[in-house]
Motif scaffolding. Structure first.
Motif, PDB file in Angstrom:
ATOM      1  N   LEU A  18       0.863  -1.186   0.000  1.00 30.04           N
ATOM      2  CA  LEU A  18       0.000   0.000   0.000  1.00 30.04           C
ATOM      3  C   LEU A  18       0.892   1.225   0.000  1.00 30.04           C
ATOM      4  O   LEU A  18       1.990   1.190   0.563  1.00 30.04           O
ATOM      5  CB  LEU A  18      -0.869   0.061   1.255  1.00 30.04           C
ATOM      6  CG  LEU A  18      -2.124  -0.796   1.370  1.00 30.04           C
ATOM      7  CD1 LEU A  18      -2.708  -0.637   2.760  1.00 30.04           C
ATOM      8  CD2 LEU A  18      -3.131  -0.395   0.310  1.00 30.04           C
ATOM      9  N   THR A  19       0.395   2.301  -0.580  1.00 28.79           N
ATOM     10  CA  THR A  19       1.064   3.591  -0.461  1.00 28.79           C
ATOM     11  C   THR A  19       0.089   4.584   0.150  1.00 28.79           C
ATOM     12  O   THR A  19      -0.960   4.863  -0.429  1.00 28.79           O
ATOM     13  CB  THR A  19       1.544   4.117  -1.819  1.00 28.79           C
ATOM     14  OG1 THR A  19       2.456   3.195  -2.400  1.00 28.79           O
ATOM     15  CG2 THR A  19       2.256   5.461  -1.641  1.00 28.79           C
ATOM     16  N   LEU A  20       0.420   5.070   1.313  1.00 27.77           N
ATOM     17  CA  LEU A  20      -0.385   6.083   1.963  1.00 27.77           C
ATOM     18  C   LEU A  20       0.137   7.462   1.569  1.00 27.77           C
ATOM     19  O   LEU A  20       1.339   7.660   1.419  1.00 27.77           O
ATOM     20  CB  LEU A  20      -0.318   5.946   3.480  1.00 27.77           C
ATOM     21  CG  LEU A  20      -0.691   4.581   4.055  1.00 27.77           C
ATOM     22  CD1 LEU A  20      -0.694   4.642   5.583  1.00 27.77           C
ATOM     23  CD2 LEU A  20      -2.027   4.105   3.539  1.00 27.77           C
ATOM     24  N   ALA A  21      -0.778   8.390   1.409  1.00 25.93           N
ATOM     25  CA  ALA A  21      -0.413   9.767   1.110  1.00 25.93           C
ATOM     26  C   ALA A  21      -1.059  10.689   2.133  1.00 25.93           C
ATOM     27  O   ALA A  21      -2.147  10.416   2.631  1.00 25.93           O
ATOM     28  CB  ALA A  21      -0.858  10.153  -0.295  1.00 25.93           C
ATOM     29  N   CYS A  22      -0.385  11.753   2.431  1.00 24.08           N
ATOM     30  CA  CYS A  22      -0.893  12.779   3.341  1.00 24.08           C
ATOM     31  C   CYS A  22      -0.730  14.116   2.625  1.00 24.08           C
ATOM     32  O   CYS A  22       0.392  14.604   2.466  1.00 24.08           O
ATOM     33  CB  CYS A  22      -0.102  12.755   4.642  1.00 24.08           C
ATOM     34  SG  CYS A  22      -0.423  14.132   5.761  1.00 24.08           S
ATOM     35  N   VAL A  23      -1.847  14.657   2.173  1.00 21.71           N
ATOM     36  CA  VAL A  23      -1.822  15.910   1.430  1.00 21.71           C
ATOM     37  C   VAL A  23      -2.111  17.068   2.374  1.00 21.71           C
ATOM     38  O   VAL A  23      -3.094  17.039   3.121  1.00 21.71           O
ATOM     39  CB  VAL A  23      -2.841  15.885   0.285  1.00 21.71           C
ATOM     40  CG1 VAL A  23      -2.837  17.216  -0.461  1.00 21.71           C
ATOM     41  CG2 VAL A  23      -2.529  14.750  -0.675  1.00 21.71           C
ATOM     42  N   ALA A  24      -1.264  18.060   2.330  1.00 20.91           N
ATOM     43  CA  ALA A  24      -1.420  19.229   3.180  1.00 20.91           C
ATOM     44  C   ALA A  24      -2.017  20.380   2.400  1.00 20.91           C
ATOM     45  O   ALA A  24      -1.767  20.548   1.206  1.00 20.91           O
ATOM     46  CB  ALA A  24      -0.069  19.635   3.760  1.00 20.91           C
ATOM     47  N   SER A  25      -2.781  21.196   3.101  1.00 23.34           N
ATOM     48  CA  SER A  25      -3.329  22.419   2.517  1.00 23.34           C
ATOM     49  C   SER A  25      -3.292  23.517   3.557  1.00 23.34           C
ATOM     50  O   SER A  25      -3.126  23.259   4.746  1.00 23.34           O
ATOM     51  CB  SER A  25      -4.755  22.199   2.024  1.00 23.34           C
ATOM     52  OG  SER A  25      -5.597  21.835   3.096  1.00 23.34           O
ATOM     53  N   GLY A  26      -3.424  24.741   3.108  1.00 25.12           N
ATOM     54  CA  GLY A  26      -3.426  25.870   4.022  1.00 25.12           C
ATOM     55  C   GLY A  26      -2.100  26.610   4.086  1.00 25.12           C
ATOM     56  O   GLY A  26      -2.056  27.800   4.341  1.00 25.12           O
ATOM     57  N   ARG A  27      -1.024  25.877   3.924  1.00 27.26           N
ATOM     58  CA  ARG A  27       0.312  26.457   3.895  1.00 27.26           C
ATOM     59  C   ARG A  27       1.261  25.419   3.338  1.00 27.26           C
ATOM     60  O   ARG A  27       0.942  24.241   3.294  1.00 27.26           O
ATOM     61  CB  ARG A  27       0.765  26.919   5.276  1.00 27.26           C
ATOM     62  CG  ARG A  27       1.151  25.788   6.180  1.00 27.26           C
ATOM     63  CD  ARG A  27       1.487  26.189   7.595  1.00 27.26           C
ATOM     64  NE  ARG A  27       2.679  26.949   7.830  1.00 27.26           N
ATOM     65  CZ  ARG A  27       3.918  26.500   7.782  1.00 27.26           C
ATOM     66  NH1 ARG A  27       4.167  25.272   7.414  1.00 27.26           N
ATOM     67  NH2 ARG A  27       4.939  27.298   8.102  1.00 27.26           N
ATOM     68  N   THR A  28       2.429  25.847   2.980  1.00 24.13           N
ATOM     69  CA  THR A  28       3.433  24.913   2.502  1.00 24.13           C
ATOM     70  C   THR A  28       3.964  24.075   3.665  1.00 24.13           C
ATOM     71  O   THR A  28       4.032  24.535   4.807  1.00 24.13           O
ATOM     72  CB  THR A  28       4.603  25.658   1.827  1.00 24.13           C
ATOM     73  OG1 THR A  28       5.589  24.707   1.416  1.00 24.13           O
ATOM     74  CG2 THR A  28       5.261  26.643   2.808  1.00 24.13           C
ATOM     75  N   ILE A  29       4.347  22.835   3.346  1.00 22.90           N
ATOM     76  CA  ILE A  29       4.952  21.988   4.360  1.00 22.90           C
ATOM     77  C   ILE A  29       6.474  21.998   4.240  1.00 22.90           C
ATOM     78  O   ILE A  29       7.162  21.289   4.975  1.00 22.90           O
ATOM     79  CB  ILE A  29       4.461  20.520   4.261  1.00 22.90           C
ATOM     80  CG1 ILE A  29       4.859  19.911   2.913  1.00 22.90           C
ATOM     81  CG2 ILE A  29       2.961  20.446   4.496  1.00 22.90           C
ATOM     82  CD1 ILE A  29       4.678  18.407   2.849  1.00 22.90           C
ATOM     83  N   SER A  30       7.007  22.782   3.345  1.00 21.89           N
ATOM     84  CA  SER A  30       8.439  22.720   3.048  1.00 21.89           C
ATOM     85  C   SER A  30       9.321  23.071   4.248  1.00 21.89           C
ATOM     86  O   SER A  30      10.498  22.695   4.267  1.00 21.89           O
ATOM     87  CB  SER A  30       8.777  23.638   1.879  1.00 21.89           C
ATOM     88  OG  SER A  30       8.460  24.977   2.185  1.00 21.89           O
ATOM     89  N   ASP A  31       8.759  23.761   5.237  1.00 24.38           N
ATOM     90  CA  ASP A  31       9.546  24.099   6.423  1.00 24.38           C
ATOM     91  C   ASP A  31       9.065  23.341   7.663  1.00 24.38           C
ATOM     92  O   ASP A  31       9.423  23.700   8.787  1.00 24.38           O
ATOM     93  CB  ASP A  31       9.505  25.599   6.693  1.00 24.38           C
ATOM     94  CG  ASP A  31       8.101  26.107   6.945  1.00 24.38           C
ATOM     95  OD1 ASP A  31       7.959  27.233   7.474  1.00 24.38           O
ATOM     96  OD2 ASP A  31       7.142  25.399   6.617  1.00 24.38           O
ATOM     97  N   LEU A  32       8.278  22.305   7.470  1.00 25.94           N
ATOM     98  CA  LEU A  32       7.734  21.532   8.576  1.00 25.94           C
ATOM     99  C   LEU A  32       8.326  20.131   8.634  1.00 25.94           C
ATOM    100  O   LEU A  32       8.498  19.483   7.590  1.00 25.94           O
ATOM    101  CB  LEU A  32       6.217  21.409   8.459  1.00 25.94           C
ATOM    102  CG  LEU A  32       5.401  22.698   8.583  1.00 25.94           C
ATOM    103  CD1 LEU A  32       3.925  22.389   8.380  1.00 25.94           C
ATOM    104  CD2 LEU A  32       5.638  23.380   9.918  1.00 25.94           C
ATOM    105  N   ALA A  33       8.617  19.689   9.844  1.00 26.43           N
ATOM    106  CA  ALA A  33       8.928  18.281  10.050  1.00 26.43           C
ATOM    107  C   ALA A  33       7.622  17.496   9.988  1.00 26.43           C
ATOM    108  O   ALA A  33       6.563  18.025  10.355  1.00 26.43           O
ATOM    109  CB  ALA A  33       9.597  18.088  11.399  1.00 26.43           C
ATOM    110  N   MET A  34       7.708  16.265   9.537  1.00 23.72           N
ATOM    111  CA  MET A  34       6.491  15.467   9.411  1.00 23.72           C
ATOM    112  C   MET A  34       6.762  14.039   9.862  1.00 23.72           C
ATOM    113  O   MET A  34       7.917  13.630  10.052  1.00 23.72           O
ATOM    114  CB  MET A  34       5.968  15.486   7.986  1.00 23.72           C
ATOM    115  CG  MET A  34       5.638  16.898   7.510  1.00 23.72           C
ATOM    116  SD  MET A  34       4.612  16.944   6.047  1.00 23.72           S
ATOM    117  CE  MET A  34       3.012  16.457   6.721  1.00 23.72           C
TER     118      MET A  34
END
Length: 120
Positions: A18-34
């Motif tokens: 399986l491949t799970l995806a987590c799509v973010a919205s509202g702001r960029t995730i480029s500066d966030l740890a996940m």
């Protein structure tokens, strides 16, 4: 504020992928740890893996080794979890999370979860 939405869960046979995806919205995730967590019925939520904003994997659980891969595509504002050779004990609700520095159980941003069920 960032909103996270997981997808890709479902019913899969043991040994499958399986491949799970987590799509973010509202702001960029480029500066966030996940990171990815999971919670099986009757158990506490457990950390699967963490990844820095730059794509460096800083933690992965023993059960993940050789089977799961965490990755991210900042251009698509998306976090992924590739799951191979799944086992019945991988059955759980899978959550993605985001934080400014490091993802923990008290991180402010969480998705609603996606159910993964592995049949034997």
């Amino acid at each position: 504020q960032v909103q996270l939405v997981e997808s890709g869960g479902g019913l899969v046979q043991a040994g499958g992928s399986l491949t799970l995806a987590c799509v973010a919205s509202g702001r960029t995730i480029s500066d966030l740890a996940m990171g990815w967590y999971r919670q099986a019925p009757g158990k506490q939520r457990e950390l699967i893996s963490r990844i820095t904003s730059g794509g460096v994997v800083t933690y992965f659980a023993d059960f993940m080794k050789g089977r799961f891969t965490i990755s991210r595509d900042n251009a698509k504002n998306t976090l992924y979890l590739q799951m191979n050779n799944v086992r019945p004990e991988d059955t759980a609700v899978y959550y993605c999370a985001a934080d400014r520095v490091i993802v923990t159980s008290t991180s402010p941003y969480w998705g609603q979860g996606t159910q993964v069920t592995v049949s034997s």
